[in-house]
Design a protein around this motif. Structure first.
Motif, PDB file in Angstrom:
ATOM      1  N   PRO A   1     -18.234 -33.559 -28.419  1.00  0.00           N
ATOM      2  CA  PRO A   1     -17.473 -33.972 -27.229  1.00  0.00           C
ATOM      3  C   PRO A   1     -16.611 -35.193 -27.546  1.00  0.00           C
ATOM      4  N   LYS A   2     -15.467 -35.337 -26.832  1.00  0.00           N
ATOM      5  CA  LYS A   2     -14.527 -36.415 -27.134  1.00  0.00           C
ATOM      6  C   LYS A   2     -14.780 -37.683 -26.312  1.00  0.00           C
ATOM      7  N   PHE A   3     -15.188 -37.539 -25.056  1.00  0.00           N
ATOM      8  CA  PHE A   3     -15.371 -38.695 -24.165  1.00  0.00           C
ATOM      9  C   PHE A   3     -14.092 -39.550 -24.117  1.00  0.00           C
ATOM     10  N   GLU A   4     -12.964 -38.913 -23.798  1.00  0.00           N
ATOM     11  CA  GLU A   4     -11.718 -39.654 -23.687  1.00  0.00           C
ATOM     12  C   GLU A   4     -11.716 -40.514 -22.429  1.00  0.00           C
ATOM     13  N   SER A   5     -11.169 -41.708 -22.537  1.00  0.00           N
ATOM     14  CA  SER A   5     -11.239 -42.699 -21.457  1.00  0.00           C
ATOM     15  C   SER A   5     -10.639 -42.181 -20.153  1.00  0.00           C
ATOM     16  N   ASP A   6      -9.473 -41.531 -20.232  1.00  0.00           N
ATOM     17  CA  ASP A   6      -8.837 -41.027 -19.015  1.00  0.00           C
ATOM     18  C   ASP A   6      -9.710 -39.994 -18.317  1.00  0.00           C
ATOM     19  N   GLU A   7     -10.332 -39.135 -19.107  1.00  0.00           N
ATOM     20  CA  GLU A   7     -11.183 -38.100 -18.515  1.00  0.00           C
ATOM     21  C   GLU A   7     -12.473 -38.692 -17.958  1.00  0.00           C
ATOM     22  N   ILE A   8     -12.971 -39.742 -18.579  1.00  0.00           N
ATOM     23  CA  ILE A   8     -14.149 -40.429 -18.031  1.00  0.00           C
ATOM     24  C   ILE A   8     -13.819 -40.962 -16.650  1.00  0.00           C
ATOM     25  N   ASP A   9     -12.651 -41.589 -16.500  1.00  0.00           N
ATOM     26  CA  ASP A   9     -12.259 -42.144 -15.203  1.00  0.00           C
ATOM     27  C   ASP A   9     -12.033 -41.051 -14.169  1.00  0.00           C
ATOM     28  N   ASN A  10     -11.426 -39.938 -14.580  1.00  0.00           N
ATOM     29  CA  ASN A  10     -11.219 -38.826 -13.643  1.00  0.00           C
ATOM     30  C   ASN A  10     -12.555 -38.266 -13.155  1.00  0.00           C
ATOM     31  N   GLU A  11     -13.466 -38.060 -14.105  1.00  0.00           N
ATOM     32  CA  GLU A  11     -14.751 -37.463 -13.724  1.00  0.00           C
ATOM     33  C   GLU A  11     -15.628 -38.454 -12.990  1.00  0.00           C
ATOM     34  N   ARG A  12     -15.410 -39.735 -13.206  1.00  0.00           N
ATOM     35  CA  ARG A  12     -16.133 -40.777 -12.479  1.00  0.00           C
ATOM     36  C   ARG A  12     -15.963 -40.567 -10.968  1.00  0.00           C
ATOM     37  N   GLU A  13     -14.714 -40.269 -10.567  1.00  0.00           N
ATOM     38  CA  GLU A  13     -14.429 -40.040  -9.149  1.00  0.00           C
ATOM     39  C   GLU A  13     -15.168 -38.810  -8.628  1.00  0.00           C
TER      40      GLU A  13
END
Length: 873
Positions: A114-126
């Motif tokens: 898995p990549k755990f890209e920062s932008d996707e972390i923030d999107n999924e956080r919501e």
């Protein structure tokens, strides 16, 4: 595992454990990765990140971008998902055998790269924050959370698996990746693959997709021990709820303890099934509780034995008095041999029912291997269960249901102090009851006779061919034998249902479905329930907008006895007056309790609006006024108005003895009037203008539906509409990708569809924060407009078709699903064979067909309904 399965256990060089379970009864494979880490392994400041990681591994890997994992699985006709518990996190794909490698590939990517890209972390956080809000709006989840935080003061089981919003809002990428590389390591994983494959070939593929996992060092976790509980704990939460929810819980040992078998049986006897003690006293004999049951929670460490229920707060005192009486009985004397016999039969039947699906096989093996260290532990467990005596059950109850070891939690509209005072008083009384009961000297225990399911007795074992027979009575019978498992399903249906109710009898179909099985000329309701559960069978009635009927599921060794009950209820049931009055009360309670569920509220609003002027607009539960008019005589007359042999269809599937069923159904159907096939039709034009309906409810989320008039059950374009649903649905669908993955508007967003005899609907639902409501509505309309404006690509159409065919084939693993498909096709005038030729109806559909239908449906007036704190338009 069953002797019909081939199971192999191996370990890769990197430490990954693998379990291969060959099962060739259906062309389906389930790939499951069991990670031996869960929320209980998180440190302070990490609460909820196991669940967060569960979301994030779907959001991009070295090989796949955002949304591609779901798209490739669904394009291969598979389904994928994951879940997090206290002790494990599980990721799984169920897919056609021809695409099994796709399942291996995506699970391998998610778990290894898995990549755990920062932008996707923030999107999924919501998205996770929306999921937390959703759980905060659920009374059931709130009171469950209260239970665990009250029982586990030190142990991490007291922390919600989903975590806390304050942690999710700020948790960093570094913390997430550090946790992943320290716990999601090969030494801490179990790969389970079950289904139709060759183990030798599968082993090579496993090496290919999982052998390159990096061998990170496993971070050891030391969980805090829960101190011994020495006094009662009481927690009460006041809420704006119609129903009162409660749990009474006692601390018990974890999964490996020798007493678990007896505690499981105790829960079965005391509070599982309609014939259980609690259900009989608090639900069947008097409608004091809306739901009641007992269960065991046996994780790795200390667990709980729980009595759980919901009720009208006005019934609190009387209900708890009866509850205490029943606890006194279970603590004073051993259960009857017959009760123990029934419990063992039901536990043993799990082995056979669980064999129907490959994901069920994999889930059971994975659970036992990770929890007990032995995928075949169920065999040992059954030996323990079969060695129990009634005295052993009494001993377990006295040992573990001690007053000092007890936790009582409640969520109620009543004043918190008042409710807490009542619970303290009740517990004090229970403590006296416990001491008195322990003084009673029990009779000598004895072992029950050994149980043997035996081999299914069937006449011939031919191919799985459908046979349709017209009986001399006028009834239609369809057989579809299959002998892969000893499971049999029988379903009978008549046309009618809500369509033939009138304004004075609203709720009649629902009431009939609750009391049709309330007795026969020979058996009372309680005797009937006991007999059914003694066979580990399920016998129930159903009713809906278009039909009503009976449904039976059993194992082949009990075929004759269960068949006799089914036929008797079909031809000459006795509608129990007490049951009618009880279920009328329960229906009224259900109408009230729906107000605790905003999703149900908005759904009912939508139905009433979209179907205005048509019978489908009616609430299936009726109204307070109409329910009050119903009685046993009117219910029986209503049943007789539908149940004529010419209006009757019966479908029997599975390991069936055709000759016996044919003889029994001929006799049963000849005992009822011939009647006529009910073919009433109603005019339906759909909404004439756009409408907006809003109900204010003080909840953390808004619940919104946007929808249009749809199609009928026999409209050939219904397959095209299913394509549209597939394009929008699933984790790879447009609604999920655009509104959840990209815009982070919601945890739940999905299309919704229904076809009826002369009316249908199609639309979309979303649950989101109130401030996101206007954007959610706009984006849902955008997605429907895209279908109108531009033809879908051939690739997307192909994905939708394969997704639908795959899901259809996966569903048909179950005998009961096959029976339902045949039955409802037949009664609605559709070829019953269509269930087995589903893919053929999708082949000819083109992108132009999809766009044409979208233009026809989604340019008409729309209905928009919303429930929440703020009006979203």
């Amino acid at each position: 595992m069953s002797q019909n399965l081939t199971t192999k256990k191996l370990k890769l060089k990197n430490g990954l454990s693998v379990l291969l379970i060959e099962d060739h009864k259906a062309p389906v494979v389930s790939v499951q990765m069991w990670v031996n880490t869960g929320s209980a392994d998180e440190k302070k400041g990490e609460e909820g990140i196991s669940h967060f990681i569960e979301h994030l591994v779907f959001k991009g890997t070295e090989k796949y971008g955002v949304g591609q994992i779901a798209s490739i699985v669904e394009a291969s006709g598979g389904e994928l998902n994951a879940y997090t518990s206290f002790d494990q996190t599980v990721f799984y794909v169920t897919i056609s055998k021809q695409f099994a490698e796709v399942g291996l590939d995506v699970i391998g990517q998610m778990m290894g790269f898995p990549k755990f890209e920062s932008d996707e972390i923030d999107n999924e956080r919501e998205v996770v924050l929306e999921e937390i809000k959703r759980s905060n709006d659920s009374p059931g989840r709130q009171v469950s959370r209260l239970l665990f935080s009250s029982v586990y003061k030190k142990h991490p089981y007291g922390i919600p698996v989903i975590g806390y919003d304050r942690i999710i809002k700020k948790v960093s990428r570094k913390t997430l990746t550090s946790y992943f590389t320290s716990r999601y390591v090969p030494d801490n994983m179990l790969l389970v693959i079950a289904g139709d494959f060759n183990s030798k070939d599968m082993k090579r593929q496993v090496e290919n997709y999982f052998g390159s996992f990096e061998k990170f060092k496993l971070r050891k976790v030391s969980r805090k021990k829960e101190p011994k509980q020495s006094q009662v704990r009481i927690s009460v939460k006041k809420g704006a709820v119609e129903e009162t929810h409660f749990h009474l819980a006692w601390r018990i040992p974890g999964a490996t303890h020798k007493d678990v078998a007896a505690l499981d049986v105790l829960a079965l006897i005391f509070g599982q099934g309609d014939s259980s003690r609690l259900s009989q006293k608090l639900r069947m004999e008097a409608p004091l509780m809306n739901s009641i049951g007992a269960s065991t929670f046996t994780p790795k460490e200390t667990g709980i034995w729980t009595i759980s229920g919901t009720m009208n707060i006005d019934n609190l005192e009387k209900s708890f008095a009866i509850l205490q009486d029943e606890l006194k009985l279970i603590l004073s004397a051993p259960p009857a041999v017959e009760e123990l016999h029934k419990a063992i039969t039901n536990l043993e039947s799990e082995e056979f029912y669980g064999m129907e699906t490959v994901d069920g096989l994999a889930r059971k093996a994975g659970s036992l291997e990770t929890l007990m260290g032995d995928y075949n532990y169920f065999v040992k467990f059954l030996k323990q269960v079969k060695s129990l005596t009634p005295a052993d059950i009494l001993k377990a109850a006295r040992t573990h249901l001690q007053p000092s070891n007890m936790t009582l939690v409640m969520m109620t509209p009543r004043n918190e102090k008042e409710a807490a005072t009542f619970l303290k008083s009740w517990h004090k009384s229970y403590a006296k009851t416990y001491l008195e009961a322990k003084k009673v000297k029990p009779a000598a225990g004895k072992k029950i006779p050994k149980l043997k399911f035996g081999k299914p007795t069937v006449a011939g074992k031919g191919g799985e061919k459908l046979e349709k027979i017209q009986l001399s009575s006028g009834a239609t019978v369809i057989f579809r034998p299959s002998y892969a498992t000893p499971v049999i399903s029988a379903k009978a249906a008549v046309l009618g249902g809500l369509r033939i109710e009138d304004q004075k009898t609203l709720g009649m179909t629902e009431l009939l479905s609750r009391v049709w099985t309330s007795g026969t000329k020979k058996l009372s309701e309680a005797e009937l329930q006991t007999q059914i559960e003694n066979m580990a069978a399920g016998l129930s009635a159903f009713g809906g907008r278009n039909s009503a009927g009976l449904s039976l599921q059993m194992l082949a060794p009990f075929e004759d006895e269960a068949m006799e009950l089914f036929n008797e209820l079909l031809s000459a049931p006795v509608i129990n007056k007490q049951a009618v009055e009880r279920e009328k009360h329960m229906m009224l309670e259900t109408i009230k309790a729906r107000l605790d569920n905003p999703g149900q509220v908005v759904s009912q609003m939508f139905i009433e609006t979209i179907y205005k002027g048509h019978p489908y607009e009616r609430d299936v539960y009726g109204t307070n006024e109409t329910i009050g008019r119903l009685n046993a005589n009117s219910v029986e007359k209503f049943r007789q108005s539908m149940v004529g042999s010419k209006n009757l269809t019966v479908v029997v599937t599975g390991a069936v003895n055709r000759a016996r069923w044919l003889k029994g159904l001929e006799k049963a159907s000849s005992a009822i009037p011939k009647g006529e096939r009910l073919l009433n039709n109603f005019k339906y034009d759909g909404p004439r203008e756009n409408s907006f309906d809003y109900k204010k409810m003080d909840r953390e989320q808004s619940h919104i539906i946007v929808g249009w008039k749809g199609l009928t059950l026999t409209d050939e374009r219904r397959y095209t509409l299913q394509i549209i649903q597939s394009i929008l649905a699933g984790q790879g669908g447009r609604l999920f990708i655009e509104l959840r993955d990209k815009a982070s508007l919601a945890y739940t967003v999905s299309p919704m569809r229904m076809e009826g005899i002369d009316a249908g609907y199609f639309g979309a639902y979303i649950g989101c924060s109130p401030e996101k409501g206007p954007k959610a509505i706009a984006m849902m309309h955008e997605e429907f407009q895209k279908l109108i404006d531009k033809p879908i690509s051939e690739a997307e159409l192909d994905r939708a078709k394969r997704y639908l065919v795959g899901r259809h084939d996966i569903d048909l693993q179950r005998t009961s699903a096959i029976g339902s498909g045949i039955l409802f096709n037949e009664i609605y005038g559709i070829d019953p064979e269509e269930t087995f030729h589903y893919a053929d109806h999708l082949k000819a559909i083109t992108p132009g067909d999809v766009q044409s239908l979208a233009r026809e449906l989604f340019t008409k007036p729309a209905v928009t309904c919303a429930v929440g704190r703020e009006q979203p338009w």
